[in-house]
Design a protein around this motif. Structure first.
Motif, mmCIF file in Angstrom:
data_model
loop_
_atom_site.group_PDB
_atom_site.id
_atom_site.type_symbol
_atom_site.label_atom_id
_atom_site.label_comp_id
_atom_site.label_asym_id
_atom_site.label_seq_id
_atom_site.Cartn_x
_atom_site.Cartn_y
_atom_site.Cartn_z
ATOM 1 N N ASN A 25 36.459 35.435 36.114
ATOM 2 C CA ASN A 25 37.833 35.577 36.609
ATOM 3 C C ASN A 25 38.002 36.877 37.387
ATOM 4 O O ASN A 25 38.676 36.899 38.412
ATOM 5 N N GLU A 26 37.390 37.954 36.916
ATOM 6 C CA GLU A 26 37.466 39.223 37.643
ATOM 7 C C GLU A 26 36.836 39.101 39.024
ATOM 8 O O GLU A 26 37.374 39.596 40.010
ATOM 9 N N ILE A 27 35.697 38.440 39.087
ATOM 10 C CA ILE A 27 35.004 38.297 40.371
ATOM 11 C C ILE A 27 35.813 37.425 41.326
ATOM 12 O O ILE A 27 36.003 37.780 42.493
ATOM 13 N N ILE A 28 36.307 36.281 40.865
ATOM 14 C CA ILE A 28 37.095 35.399 41.721
ATOM 15 C C ILE A 28 38.366 36.121 42.161
ATOM 16 O O ILE A 28 38.776 36.039 43.327
ATOM 17 N N ASN A 29 38.985 36.853 41.253
ATOM 18 C CA ASN A 29 40.183 37.608 41.598
ATOM 19 C C ASN A 29 39.880 38.655 42.672
ATOM 20 O O ASN A 29 40.626 38.787 43.644
ATOM 21 N N LEU A 30 38.792 39.396 42.508
ATOM 22 C CA LEU A 30 38.418 40.402 43.501
ATOM 23 C C LEU A 30 38.152 39.768 44.861
ATOM 24 O O LEU A 30 38.594 40.283 45.890
ATOM 25 N N CYS A 31 37.450 38.655 44.876
ATOM 26 C CA CYS A 31 37.179 37.968 46.142
ATOM 27 C C CYS A 31 38.473 37.490 46.794
ATOM 28 O O CYS A 31 38.610 37.523 48.009
ATOM 29 N N GLY A 32 39.417 37.059 45.972
ATOM 30 C CA GLY A 32 40.700 36.598 46.493
ATOM 31 C C GLY A 32 41.541 37.706 47.071
ATOM 32 O O GLY A 32 42.436 37.466 47.881
ATOM 33 N N GLU A 33 41.259 38.941 46.680
ATOM 34 C CA GLU A 33 41.999 40.091 47.186
ATOM 35 C C GLU A 33 41.414 40.643 48.485
ATOM 36 O O GLU A 33 42.046 41.460 49.151
ATOM 37 N N ILE A 34 40.231 40.215 48.835
ATOM 38 C CA ILE A 34 39.614 40.688 50.069
ATOM 39 C C ILE A 34 40.288 39.974 51.237
ATOM 40 O O ILE A 34 40.357 38.744 51.255
ATOM 41 N N PRO A 35 40.779 40.719 52.219
ATOM 42 C CA PRO A 35 41.412 40.058 53.366
ATOM 43 C C PRO A 35 40.380 39.254 54.152
ATOM 44 O O PRO A 35 39.180 39.560 54.111
ATOM 45 N N PRO A 36 40.829 38.212 54.841
ATOM 46 C CA PRO A 36 39.886 37.358 55.581
ATOM 47 C C PRO A 36 38.937 38.119 56.506
ATOM 48 O O PRO A 36 37.802 37.712 56.684
#
Length: 122
Positions: free
Chosen positions: A29-40
């Protein structure tokens, strides 16, 4: 960014495949969350570990699952690495694939998908 790496490095290798374990679920969940916070415009990104099949393999497999790739394709991709076993990846993906939204219920998966591939509805 560092916390996801630290959580992943503190687990023994075998635990990374046990996605039912709370600590593994938290790590993913931490990894998916971090990836989701990276702008396109922050992509591509790189994941790595010592050999690329345990931590990295699970992370990449889960990202592909969240993005909507077919499980059989994810398994075949995982098996390209030497020393991998189909039962490991099958066992790791099973608890997640049954209900991806529930496994990552605290994460905005639409935002994750939009940031990672530019499309939110898959």
């Amino acid at each position: 960014e560092v916390s996801a790496c630290l959580v992943g490095s503190e687990m023994c290798i075998r635990d990374r495949y046990k996605t039912r374990l709370p600590k593994v679920r938290l790590w993913l969940n931490e990894i998916i969350n971090l990836c989701g916070e990276i702008p396109p415009d922050g992509f591509p990104i790189m994941f790595h570990c010592a050999r690329g099949k345990d931590r990295t393999g699970i992370v990449v497999a889960v990202i592909l699952l969240v993005l909507g790739f077919p499980v059989d394709l994810i398994e075949e991709e995982f098996l390209i690495s030497s020393g991998t076993r189909r039962e490991d990846i099958k066992g790791a993906l099973e608890p997640i694939e049954k209900n991806v939204a529930n496994y990552f219920r605290k994460i905005d998966l639409e935002k994750f998908r939009k940031n990672v591939i530019g499309v939110s509805n898959i």
